[in-house]
Design a protein around this motif. Sequence first.
Motif, PDB file in Angstrom:
ATOM      1  N   ILE A  10      48.998  -3.881  44.414  1.00  0.00           N
ATOM      2  CA  ILE A  10      48.876  -5.216  43.819  1.00  0.00           C
ATOM      3  C   ILE A  10      50.228  -5.915  43.809  1.00  0.00           C
ATOM      4  CG2 ILE A  10      48.293  -6.466  41.697  1.00  0.00           C
ATOM      5  CD1 ILE A  10      46.291  -4.239  41.093  1.00  0.00           C
ATOM      6  N   GLU A  11      50.226  -7.171  44.227  1.00  0.00           N
ATOM      7  CA  GLU A  11      51.437  -7.985  44.211  1.00  0.00           C
ATOM      8  C   GLU A  11      51.635  -8.608  42.831  1.00  0.00           C
ATOM      9  OE1 GLU A  11      53.390  -8.114  46.824  1.00  0.00           O
ATOM     10  OE2 GLU A  11      52.037  -7.167  48.270  1.00  0.00           O
ATOM     11  N   GLY A  12      52.872  -8.939  42.531  1.00  0.00           N
ATOM     12  CA  GLY A  12      53.186  -9.544  41.246  1.00  0.00           C
ATOM     13  C   GLY A  12      52.418 -10.823  40.997  1.00  0.00           C
ATOM     14  N   SER A  13      52.159 -11.593  42.071  1.00  0.00           N
ATOM     15  CA  SER A  13      51.450 -12.866  41.932  1.00  0.00           C
ATOM     16  C   SER A  13      49.994 -12.677  41.505  1.00  0.00           C
ATOM     17  CB  SER A  13      51.494 -13.634  43.258  1.00  0.00           C
ATOM     18  OG  SER A  13      50.876 -12.887  44.290  1.00  0.00           O
ATOM     19  N   GLN A  14      49.462 -11.456  41.631  1.00  0.00           N
ATOM     20  CA  GLN A  14      48.075 -11.187  41.250  1.00  0.00           C
ATOM     21  C   GLN A  14      47.939 -10.804  39.780  1.00  0.00           C
ATOM     22  OE1 GLN A  14      47.646  -8.316  44.831  1.00  0.00           O
ATOM     23  NE2 GLN A  14      45.574  -9.095  44.516  1.00  0.00           N
ATOM     24  N   ILE A  15      49.067 -10.709  39.088  1.00  0.00           N
ATOM     25  CA  ILE A  15      49.072 -10.205  37.715  1.00  0.00           C
ATOM     26  C   ILE A  15      49.328 -11.348  36.734  1.00  0.00           C
ATOM     27  CG2 ILE A  15      50.211  -8.601  36.123  1.00  0.00           C
ATOM     28  CD1 ILE A  15      50.989  -6.949  38.635  1.00  0.00           C
ATOM     29  N   ASP A  16      48.587 -11.354  35.648  1.00  0.00           N
ATOM     30  CA  ASP A  16      48.752 -12.378  34.614  1.00  0.00           C
ATOM     31  C   ASP A  16      49.932 -11.989  33.724  1.00  0.00           C
ATOM     32  OD1 ASP A  16      48.597 -14.286  32.699  1.00  0.00           O
ATOM     33  OD2 ASP A  16      46.612 -13.708  31.933  1.00  0.00           O
ATOM     34  N   LYS A  17      51.090 -12.548  34.021  1.00  0.00           N
ATOM     35  CA  LYS A  17      52.308 -12.187  33.281  1.00  0.00           C
ATOM     36  C   LYS A  17      52.351 -12.841  31.902  1.00  0.00           C
ATOM     37  CE  LYS A  17      54.879 -11.658  37.611  1.00  0.00           C
ATOM     38  NZ  LYS A  17      53.848 -12.249  38.482  1.00  0.00           N
ATOM     39  N   GLN A  18      51.415 -13.752  31.631  1.00  0.00           N
ATOM     40  CA  GLN A  18      51.318 -14.332  30.295  1.00  0.00           C
ATOM     41  C   GLN A  18      50.600 -13.390  29.337  1.00  0.00           C
ATOM     42  OE1 GLN A  18      52.952 -17.232  29.733  1.00  0.00           O
ATOM     43  NE2 GLN A  18      53.540 -16.977  31.879  1.00  0.00           N
ATOM     44  N   ASP A  19      49.888 -12.430  29.895  1.00  0.00           N
ATOM     45  CA  ASP A  19      49.209 -11.417  29.089  1.00  0.00           C
ATOM     46  C   ASP A  19      50.219 -10.307  28.802  1.00  0.00           C
ATOM     47  OD1 ASP A  19      47.777  -8.998  28.413  1.00  0.00           O
ATOM     48  OD2 ASP A  19      45.944  -9.959  29.100  1.00  0.00           O
ATOM     49  N   VAL A  20      50.561 -10.126  27.535  1.00  0.00           N
ATOM     50  CA  VAL A  20      51.613  -9.182  27.154  1.00  0.00           C
ATOM     51  C   VAL A  20      51.293  -7.767  27.636  1.00  0.00           C
ATOM     52  CG1 VAL A  20      52.819  -8.111  25.213  1.00  0.00           C
ATOM     53  CG2 VAL A  20      52.274 -10.558  25.160  1.00  0.00           C
ATOM     54  N   ARG A  21      50.037  -7.371  27.497  1.00  0.00           N
ATOM     55  CA  ARG A  21      49.661  -6.013  27.909  1.00  0.00           C
ATOM     56  C   ARG A  21      49.782  -5.835  29.414  1.00  0.00           C
ATOM     57  NH1 ARG A  21      45.209  -3.160  29.571  1.00  0.00           N
ATOM     58  NH2 ARG A  21      45.111  -0.987  28.862  1.00  0.00           N
ATOM     59  N   GLN A  22      49.313  -6.830  30.176  1.00  0.00           N
ATOM     60  CA  GLN A  22      49.398  -6.740  31.626  1.00  0.00           C
ATOM     61  C   GLN A  22      50.855  -6.759  32.092  1.00  0.00           C
ATOM     62  OE1 GLN A  22      46.437  -6.720  34.020  1.00  0.00           O
ATOM     63  NE2 GLN A  22      45.900  -5.772  32.064  1.00  0.00           N
ATOM     64  N   LYS A  23      51.668  -7.581  31.446  1.00  0.00           N
ATOM     65  CA  LYS A  23      53.090  -7.638  31.788  1.00  0.00           C
ATOM     66  C   LYS A  23      53.764  -6.305  31.500  1.00  0.00           C
ATOM     67  CE  LYS A  23      57.359 -10.185  30.853  1.00  0.00           C
ATOM     68  NZ  LYS A  23      58.008 -11.236  30.008  1.00  0.00           N
ATOM     69  N   ASN A  24      53.380  -5.661  30.406  1.00  0.00           N
ATOM     70  CA  ASN A  24      53.944  -4.368  30.046  1.00  0.00           C
ATOM     71  C   ASN A  24      53.586  -3.310  31.086  1.00  0.00           C
ATOM     72  OD1 ASN A  24      53.297  -1.580  28.328  1.00  0.00           O
ATOM     73  ND2 ASN A  24      55.219  -2.582  27.757  1.00  0.00           N
ATOM     74  N   ILE A  25      52.353  -3.355  31.575  1.00  0.00           N
ATOM     75  CA  ILE A  25      51.935  -2.408  32.613  1.00  0.00           C
ATOM     76  C   ILE A  25      52.761  -2.623  33.874  1.00  0.00           C
ATOM     77  CG2 ILE A  25      50.032  -1.743  34.138  1.00  0.00           C
ATOM     78  CD1 ILE A  25      48.120  -2.438  31.822  1.00  0.00           C
ATOM     79  N   LEU A  26      52.963  -3.883  34.235  1.00  0.00           N
ATOM     80  CA  LEU A  26      53.771  -4.207  35.412  1.00  0.00           C
ATOM     81  C   LEU A  26      55.190  -3.661  35.257  1.00  0.00           C
ATOM     82  CD1 LEU A  26      54.342  -5.750  38.068  1.00  0.00           C
ATOM     83  CD2 LEU A  26      54.770  -7.784  36.674  1.00  0.00           C
ATOM     84  N   GLU A  27      55.772  -3.838  34.087  1.00  0.00           N
ATOM     85  CA  GLU A  27      57.160  -3.422  33.867  1.00  0.00           C
ATOM     86  C   GLU A  27      57.308  -1.904  33.853  1.00  0.00           C
ATOM     87  OE1 GLU A  27      58.035  -5.458  30.256  1.00  0.00           O
ATOM     88  OE2 GLU A  27      58.571  -7.351  31.264  1.00  0.00           O
ATOM     89  N   ARG A  28      56.224  -1.183  33.606  1.00  0.00           N
ATOM     90  CA  ARG A  28      56.289   0.280  33.583  1.00  0.00           C
ATOM     91  C   ARG A  28      56.045   0.905  34.959  1.00  0.00           C
ATOM     92  NH1 ARG A  28      52.375   2.581  30.847  1.00  0.00           N
ATOM     93  NH2 ARG A  28      51.180   0.773  30.142  1.00  0.00           N
ATOM     94  N   SER A  29      55.826   0.062  35.951  1.00  0.00           N
ATOM     95  CA  SER A  29      55.604   0.570  37.303  1.00  0.00           C
ATOM     96  C   SER A  29      56.870   1.228  37.844  1.00  0.00           C
ATOM     97  CB  SER A  29      55.186  -0.582  38.228  1.00  0.00           C
ATOM     98  OG  SER A  29      55.003  -0.128  39.543  1.00  0.00           O
ATOM     99  N   THR A  30      56.722   2.368  38.487  1.00  0.00           N
ATOM    100  CA  THR A  30      57.878   3.150  38.954  1.00  0.00           C
ATOM    101  C   THR A  30      58.057   3.123  40.468  1.00  0.00           C
ATOM    102  OG1 THR A  30      56.507   5.158  39.079  1.00  0.00           O
ATOM    103  CG2 THR A  30      57.711   4.742  37.011  1.00  0.00           C
ATOM    104  N   HIS A  31      57.029   2.701  41.211  1.00  0.00           N
ATOM    105  CA  HIS A  31      57.069   2.773  42.669  1.00  0.00           C
ATOM    106  C   HIS A  31      56.565   1.464  43.281  1.00  0.00           C
ATOM    107  CE1 HIS A  31      57.365   7.017  41.644  1.00  0.00           C
ATOM    108  NE2 HIS A  31      57.644   7.311  42.895  1.00  0.00           N
TER     109      HIS A  31
END
Length: 518
Positions: A411-432
Amino acid sequence: MFSKQDQSQFEAKAIDIKTIEEQLSNFKTGFPKMKLKKPATIDDGILQIGSDEQAIYQEVFTAHVKDLSLLKFVPASGAATRMFKPLYDFLNTYQDTEDEYLKLLCNKGPETMFNFFDRIEDFAFYGDLRNVVSENNMDLEKMIDKNQFKQILAMLLTRKGLNYANLPKGLLKFHRYKHFSRTAFEEHLVETLNYAKNFKGDAQIHLTVSADHKELFEDRLEKTKETFEEKYDGKLQVGYSVQKSSTDTIAVDINNEPFRNEDGTILFRPGGHGALIENLNELDADIVFIKNIDNIVPDRLKGPTYKFKKVLAGVLLEYQSFIFEYLKVLEQDNNISQDTLDEMLAFLEEKLCIKAPANLKIEDPEKLKQYLFTKLNRPIRVCGMVKNDGEPGGGPFWSRNLDGSVSLQIIEGSQIDKQDVRQKNILERSTHFNPVDLICGIRDVKGNKFDLPKFIDKQTGFISQKSHDGNDLKAMELPGLWNGAMSDWNTLFVEVPTVTFNPVKTVFDLLRIEHRNL
């Protein structure tokens, strides 16, 4: 809504009215954001394979090569314009004043014009640049001494000289060796002969290219094909295709109405790399290796790439063998025991990382069999994942699907709702992240090719703001080739060494130690 002229335009591009209407609807409604459950990490979606297992998977691949058709697929249609953007900006703005010269001298970072000119002799294209300058009755060394920066860049970038800014990346000199230099295209040919060669010695590679550049690729191949075949003991089979005009997408104005050119025709734009699923769908092989044109290294660093291509292919073959055995049982046995069905469901969840939807009635054998068959009878891909050290690229996540199941997705960053705190947190915890390092199995248990467009998630497109002739418009990209276009594939993530990922996004990347023969 559409005139006869419009309909004739659609017919010429082989796009039906239904597709146009769907695209217009998508502009109005937008595409939904992905619903991430969690990042895929080591031992939780990403396999980390030890050295002993690596050897085993390489052996699996080697043992099966005699029975397999192999093919390497390389998206190579993009021009190098963005790669040289900093140089073009300098060419268009530098006025050769004393203040600008002093500013240039003071800014000595790795991606600066000072560094470009200071290390210009380190580029693999330096020899060609010197020759073309000489053909124009000039001396490159003297031009450098005299700080004739704009003249040098004009000879490199424009039709006055090498015209590098208008060539595809694949035909640029990337690496210098002792007695020669190689283009990115040629480095891919070498790779193909080393890990995508069948037992007969045939090495197939297919490139998607611009129609304007195909002849240039063919000319380059003619100059080097025999040398490579002799050196690496194989026969190259090189194919080309262009992105189909039927995959272009309609552009709209700010009111979501079709954007029209001055002559009244509707503006269409290329649908992005997701359109290449159509090109891939026309190819036929047991295993397809996919890699970007600019992710290539000189010979001294190719060893890990060769090794892990075989490791990933071995992983694919092993998992595919289990899938095929289960599919045979599902197709042939009408009285499958509950234990066997449970075993298959466990394989889906624990090995293929597919979590069943909550509404699946596991206690109903017929519904469970139908679910298992649907999930198993799909194309399969093994995706290399490197540790995320700040490089751009799609990330590996557990994501919810339309049918309620959860599976692995890139999934690309543009596909993620960064305004959603939970979704943003999941994105930030990505390791690879995914360096576009994929091994694909595109045949079913009976040896027939899958119809790949059937496995696209059409809700994963992307809308962006663009302009045309000074007017604002909206453009649509199709689901990405390794994102939504492969959303409904069986997917495995495997960690690979960072050294296998060395893209060239700007000309300065060619100065990195990974792209030099030291």
